[in-house]
Each structure stands twice: as C-alpha cells, then as structure tokens.
Write a protein that holds these residues in place. Structure first.
Motif, mmCIF file in Angstrom:
data_model
loop_
_atom_site.group_PDB
_atom_site.id
_atom_site.type_symbol
_atom_site.label_atom_id
_atom_site.label_comp_id
_atom_site.label_asym_id
_atom_site.label_seq_id
_atom_site.Cartn_x
_atom_site.Cartn_y
_atom_site.Cartn_z
ATOM 1 N N ARG A 591 -0.090 -3.087 8.587
ATOM 2 C CA ARG A 591 1.151 -3.722 8.117
ATOM 3 C C ARG A 591 0.873 -5.144 7.620
ATOM 4 N N ARG A 592 0.030 -5.842 8.353
ATOM 5 C CA ARG A 592 -0.285 -7.200 7.922
ATOM 6 C C ARG A 592 -0.999 -7.199 6.585
ATOM 7 N N TRP A 593 -1.946 -6.301 6.374
ATOM 8 C CA TRP A 593 -2.658 -6.227 5.089
ATOM 9 C C TRP A 593 -1.698 -5.870 3.966
ATOM 10 N N LEU A 594 -0.796 -4.921 4.212
ATOM 11 C CA LEU A 594 0.169 -4.543 3.179
ATOM 12 C C LEU A 594 1.087 -5.713 2.844
ATOM 13 N N VAL A 599 2.954 -5.756 -0.850
ATOM 14 C CA VAL A 599 3.678 -4.481 -0.857
ATOM 15 C C VAL A 599 5.028 -4.693 -0.177
ATOM 16 N N ASN A 600 6.095 -4.126 -0.793
ATOM 17 C CA ASN A 600 7.417 -4.357 -0.223
ATOM 18 C C ASN A 600 7.554 -3.666 1.137
ATOM 19 N N GLU A 606 6.619 2.975 5.447
ATOM 20 C CA GLU A 606 6.346 4.413 5.336
ATOM 21 C C GLU A 606 4.842 4.690 5.293
ATOM 22 N N ILE A 607 4.077 3.812 4.643
ATOM 23 C CA ILE A 607 2.615 3.988 4.617
ATOM 24 C C ILE A 607 2.055 3.820 6.028
ATOM 25 N N ALA A 608 2.582 2.852 6.779
ATOM 26 C CA ALA A 608 2.111 2.650 8.157
ATOM 27 C C ALA A 608 2.429 3.864 9.025
ATOM 28 N N ILE A 609 3.606 4.481 8.811
ATOM 29 C CA ILE A 609 3.947 5.680 9.580
ATOM 30 C C ILE A 609 2.965 6.810 9.266
ATOM 31 N N VAL A 692 4.776 -3.861 -5.832
ATOM 32 C CA VAL A 692 4.010 -5.030 -5.434
ATOM 33 C C VAL A 692 4.737 -6.277 -5.891
ATOM 34 N N GLY A 693 4.821 -7.262 -4.999
ATOM 35 C CA GLY A 693 5.473 -8.521 -5.350
ATOM 36 C C GLY A 693 6.956 -8.338 -5.525
#
Length: 696
Positions: A591-594, A599-600, A606-609, A692-693
């Motif tokens: 999550r921290r890297w995203l 990344v919004n 959802e990617i972390a899940i 992104v952004g």
C-alpha cells in the motif's frame, strides 16, 4: 502344512471364480486365487509357490484341452502373483496398508501391472490350443486381466486385514455395530445400482469413504470386497449398467469401477492410518522429549553441583583470590549470560523497512551492565523501537534489564502508545524497588504514514540522519523511570521520510573520560553525517569502530538503527518468510509503494486485496509444515501495475471443500491473472490498469 492350506484355499477360490466365467470355462472377470496367492506370498513368504502351482494345475487340468495348456496356464497363474510379491517387496510395501504408497503400490503394481503376465500367458495358451479365435483374443485378454487384477484388488486387502484384528487394538461394540451398518448399506446400495439401468455405481463411493475414514483397512476391505463381488456378478449377468455392452466394454466398465473402489478405499484408509500413526508418533515424541528434558535437567543439576565443587576446590587452591573476588566473577558470568540470552538474536524481517542492531559489552571483565534494546512488531503494522540502560553493573542490573524488556513487550501489545508504555514501566520500577536509575527511550513508528511518536525518560536523544541534515530528537523528555513519585510523561511526534535513518543508542557510545557528554554527542553527529546513506549494517560497524578509543569500551554499547526504504520510482521487491504473521506487513509495504507511486486509493486498495489473497494462498498451500520463502514484486509500467507473487514450494492438491473463492476474487479485482505452476514453485502474475496521480 501352510503350503497345503494355501493350495486348498487357492483351489476353493478358483472354483468360485470359474462359476463367473465369461470366455469358455476358464476366463472369468473375478479370479480370487490371484488375491489369495499374493496374500500368501506377502504373509508367509515366497516359499508358498509349490502350493499355489499345484492348486493352479489341479484347477486347469479339467478345463484345458490338454496337459500342456493346463501347465502353461498354471505357470502364468503362479508367476503373476509371485512377480507382484517381489515387486511390492522391492518398493517397501507393508502388508498393513497403512501408508498411501502401499495403497498405490498394490493397485498399480500388484494388480494392474503384474496381472498382465497371467492374462498374456493364458490368452496366448487359449489361442495356441485353438480354444478361442483371433477375433476373441482382445476380449479374452481383457476378461482374464480384469479377473486377476480384481482378485488382487478385492481379495488381497481383505485377507491382509484379517491379522490386523489380532494385531491392532480391539474394536469396542459400537465400532463393530458401525462396521456392520456400513457393510449392510454397501451391499444394499450396490445391489440396487447393479439392477437399475442408470449408471449409479458411483453412489457406493461415499460409503466406502465412510468405512475408510472411520474404520481404516479393517472396515474398508470387507466393504470394497462386497462392492466388487456384486458388481462382478452383475457384469456376468449383463445387468444394469453392463447391459447391451460388448464384452470388452463390460470389462472396461467393471475394471474402472473396481479400480476406483479399491483406490478410493485403500488410499483413503492408508491416508487416515498414516495421519493417526503420525499423531501417535508426535505424542510419543512429546512424551520422550519430556523425559529427555527431565533427564537433561537432572544432568545439568548434577553438572552444576560438580561445577560448584570444582569452584570450591579452586577457591582453596588459589588462596591469592579472596572470597569476594570469586563471588564477583561468578556474578559477572551469570549477568553476562543473562544479558546476551535475553537480547534479540536477530532483527525481524519487516517489508519496506530495514533494521540493524549491535551490542558490545564493556572491555573490563567486571563491567557487565544493564544496556538493552528491542524491536517489536505490533498490530496495525506498527513498529516499536526501545532502548534502555539500567545504571550500575553486575547481576542486579542484568536481572532488572530482563524484567524491563519483557514488560515493554507486554505493555506495547496491550497499548502501544508511548505514554501508556512509560506509565506501565514507571509503576513496575517502583514496585520492583530498583536501586539504580533506569533510562528508557521508546519510539512508535507507523510505516504507513511515516510518523514517529516517542517518549524519552532520561535517555540520550535519538539521532535522525537525513539528506536535509543530521539532528537529535529533543521532544518528549521526562526524568528517568522511578525517580519521581508521580507520573508525568508526554510524547512528541516526528516524520521519518523514506531513506532517512533513525539511530537509538546507549551512553556507552558517546561517553569518554576525557570528553564531555556534549562533545560525545557532537562526535556522533559528525561520524553519522560523514557516512551518509550507507547500508545500516555498515553504519553500525563504522560508528562502533570510530567512536571508542583504542578499541576499549568503558561501558556497554547498544545500537538500534531503522530506515524506511525508498519505494517510489523503483520496482518493489520483497522477500520474506511464508508465514501468516508476515501478510499484514506485506500489505502495508505494498500500500505504501502504491501510494508513493501515485496510484489512487481505490485501485491501491483492490490491488492490495488481490495481493493479500495470493500471498495467503502461498502460506496455506505452498510449503505445508515446512519453512519457505515468499517473494512479491511490483512495478508500474505505463499506468499499469504488474504484480508478481512467487514461491518455491509444491502446492498440495486442493480438497473439495467448497473453496477457491480467493482465486475468483483475484480474477475479479485484476485485469489479467497468469499462473505458472511447476515442480520448482508457483508464479502468479497479476496486471491491472490504474489511475496515476490526478487521473480519474
């Protein structure tokens, strides 16, 4: 006598099998003598072959066209089970059928493979004696092979289970009743499916599974034998699912059903028995370990007594040492051992964060102090760093250090806030009536936000090393523990950006007889600033080599360094143990890297899940009870996240328990999912387009 009994049993089994013959008078889909012969060879040894050979010849003479065909057929009937017994012995087969490999061996090696010998010799003999034509060769071979194989699958396990009633623990009356119910239900159900035109033979499998699970081989073998006999009888009468089929089709259907029955029953029974034996072995090992611990304790006690006697003798022979000197040295040894054993032997693996630590005892023999440190992983991904110093030296200081370190862990788990932990330590120090002064610096770091909360009870201030400058953290100050009767602790906050370093240390690093404390603090800032953003291990080694004079350490030195890794702008690569407690830290690092990659929040969540589900599958399925590693890689390519989860284990076959939702969830959350599984591990590559952004 045993040879005669085996021959008689073989002959009676042959008469029963010939009553089910389908081709001429000597080809039957169930040939019990094969199973009887194999069981005899496994139980009594290969010396039983004369009884088998004579009985086979006696059976075949009346139904063969002459003595030569009868002799050749008897040769095949003897050779097939004999080869099966030899092969099974070579692979380490156990007649108790209490391992999965035993069940697989008797099905595939003992039955399906070895019985091709008797089928081939027998059908060639029938063809040579013109008992059958070439157009009947394939059908006759299939029936012969089916009969011999079914004799092994149905009869051999049944005969092998009979001695188990005497060798294993006797069943209670309820277990006998359960076995009878299973046998009756199996008989009724298979009989009904054998008469109906619907292909429902598979309905018997749950009952056989019940027998295997509850009763193991002693319950599974009779039920499997009954199911096989009824199915074979139905095939010879062309009833139910065997009606309107050719001879070859009937034999293939029968062989498939009987093989499934045998494999299901005996494999599951072996699996359950293996697990029960393993559980028993674990219990025995635990009992043995307990006995060994008691024995070892007694030995250590005796050794301790011997050492005390030797020390006493040394006191007498070395009169130049006073009793006080000997007591002091002994106290030093105990304190040093206690201190070293209670300090962490290694730093925890924390994704996205590097940690390093050092402990250097004082050079002087009698200066074992109370310096200590710890790194604690807490719920919510929080990390607690604590370093302390019990003033004074010797056993009392080391014992107080041990109590304080354990107390910090307990208080931090209950309430990790700095003020709560310090309040608890304050009360503990007052209750313990520690004679010496105690200083503690406690830092609570949140990797998700980069925020540090800290309280300093009389300890040298923490040092933060950053590109923007190196400075001490002066907030959250309070007197040493237990000095004042009332508690008055406050906390301060500070941001620790990725790439910056937090250094905690004890006064042994900065104190020198020839320098003031301020000079020591200034030297530490200069040395830490000079090495810059070096590796934490190199930073610790540099400080320990540069600050002490002439490699002499007047007081114990403890160091703890923490640095959040810079994740933004570079691919993420994490390699951690495949353990459940690491999943939370992995999700926080991702999550921290995203977040740092822009990344919004919705896409990141959802990617972390999806990553969490993939990593959870690795923990549950890749290594079983063995240790292993888990690798997670992530990179951002043209507004697309590519996430890779990799292990090096062998995934266990999934059980049919209604699972599989995790993989479906991953497919639902990601745009594409590719899984590559092989003998050296499994790699899952997931991709998703993200905003992104400021992109919507």
């Amino acid at each position: 006598m045993a040879v005669v009994l085996v021959g008689a049993a073989y002959y009676l089994g042959a008469r029963l099998g010939l009553s089910l013959s389908l081709v001429e008078q000597n080809v039957t889909p169930l040939w019990p003598p094969s199973g009887i012969a194999l069981a005899a060879f496994l139980v009594f040894g290969r010396s039983m072959w004369p009884g088998v050979a004579c009985a086979a010849l006696a059976v075949n003479l009346p139904i063969s066209t002459g003595p030569v065909p009868a002799l050749l057929t008897a040769l095949g009937n003897t050779l097939a089970p004999l080869v099966a017994a030899i092969v099974l012995e070579r692979v380490g087969f156990r007649r108790q059928l209490d391992r999965r490999r035993d069940a697989l061996a008797i099905v595939f090696l003992g039955a399906l493979a070895s019985m091709t010998i008797s089928a081939t010799i027998g059908t060639i003999t029938l063809l040579s004696s013109k008992t059958i034509g070439t157009d009947e060769l394939v059908g006759a071979w299939a029936v012969w092979w089916t009969g011999d194989a079914m004799g092994v699958l149905a009869v051999t396990p049944f005969l092998l289970c009979i001695p188990l009633f005497r060798e294993l623990e006797p069943w209670p009356a309820t277990r006998w009743l359960e076995a009878a119910v299973i046998l009756v239900l199996t008989t009724v159900l298979v009989s009904w499916t054998a008469y109906t035109d619907l292909p429902l033979l598979f309905l018997a499998l749950p009952l056989l599974g019940w027998a295997s699970w509850r009763l193991q081989l002693r319950g599974a073998a009779p039920a499997a034998l009954m199911a096989t006999l009824i199915a074979t009888w139905s095939a010879t009468r062309e009833l139910g699912p065997f009606a309107d089929e050719s001879l070859l089709e009937q034999m293939l259907t029968l062989q498939a059903f009987n093989a499934t029955v045998a494999l299901t029953s005996f494999f599951l029974a072996a699996l359950v028995t293996e697990r029960m034996r393993l559980n028993s072995a674990l219990m025995s090992a635990a009992a043995e370990l307990e006995g060994r611990v008691e024995s070892r304790t007694a030995e250590l006690s005796a050794t301790s007594d011997r050492l005390r006697r030797e020390i006493h003798q040394r006191y007498e022979t070395e009169q130049q040492l006073s009793l006080e000197e000997a007591r002091t040295r002994r106290e030093h040894q105990i304190a040093e051992t206690l201190q070293r054993n209670l300090l962490p032997d290694r730093m925890p693996d924390i994704p996205g964060v590097t940690v390093a630590a050092r402990y250097v005892p004082a050079t002087a023999d009698l200066h074992v102090g109370g310096d200590w440190y710890d790194v604690i992983q807490l719920r919510g991904g929080l990390i607690a760093l604590v370093i302390g110093d019990v003033a004074g030296h010797g056993l009392q200081a080391a014992a107080a250090m041990a109590q304080l370190r354990m107390a910090v862990r307990a208080y931090a788990v209950h309430d990790p806030s700095p003020v709560a932990v310090m309040n608890g330590l304050h009360e503990l120090v007052r209750e313990l009536s520690v004679a010496e002064m105690v200083t503690v610096l406690y830092v609570l770091y949140d990797p998700d936000t980069g925020t540090m909360r800290f309280t300093n009870a009389g300890h040298p201030p923490a040092l933060m090393i950053d590109n923007g400058g190196t400075r001490y953290l002066e907030g959250g100050l309070a007197p040493p523990l237990g000095v004042l009767a009332q508690r008055d602790y406050a906390e301060a906050t500070q941001q620790l950006r990725p790439g910056a370093t937090l250094l905690l240390y004890t006064d042994g690093l900065i104190e020198k007889r020839s320098l003031s404390i301020q000079d020591g603090l200034d030297r530490l800032v200069a040395e830490a600033s000079g090495i810059g953003q070096a590796d934490l291990e190199a930073l610790c080694d540099h400080l320990l080599s540069a600050l002490p004079e002439n490699d002499e350490v007047a007081d114990d030195i403890a160091l703890v360094a923490l640095r959040p890794l810079v994740l933004a702008g570079t691919p993420l690569s994490l390699d951690v143990p495949a353990e459940a407690h690491m999943l939370f830290q992995l999700r926080h690092a991702l999550r921290r890297w995203l977040r740092e990659s822009g990344v919004n929040a919705r896409d990141a969540g959802e990617i972390a899940i999806a990553c969490g589900e993939a990593c959870s599958n690795v923990v549950r399925h890749a290594y079983g009870a063995s240790p292993g590693d888990l690798q997670v890689e992530a990179r951002l390519v043209d507004s697309s996240i590519e996430l890779t989860v990799r292990d090096h284990g062998r995934w266990r076959s999934p059980a049919n328990r209604g699972g599989g939702w995790g993989l479906r969830l991953i497919h639902g959350l990601m745009d594409s999912v590719d899984v590559d599984s092989g003998p050296h591990g499994t790699t899952m590559v997931m991709r998703r387009n993200v905003a992104v952004g400021n992109e919507p």
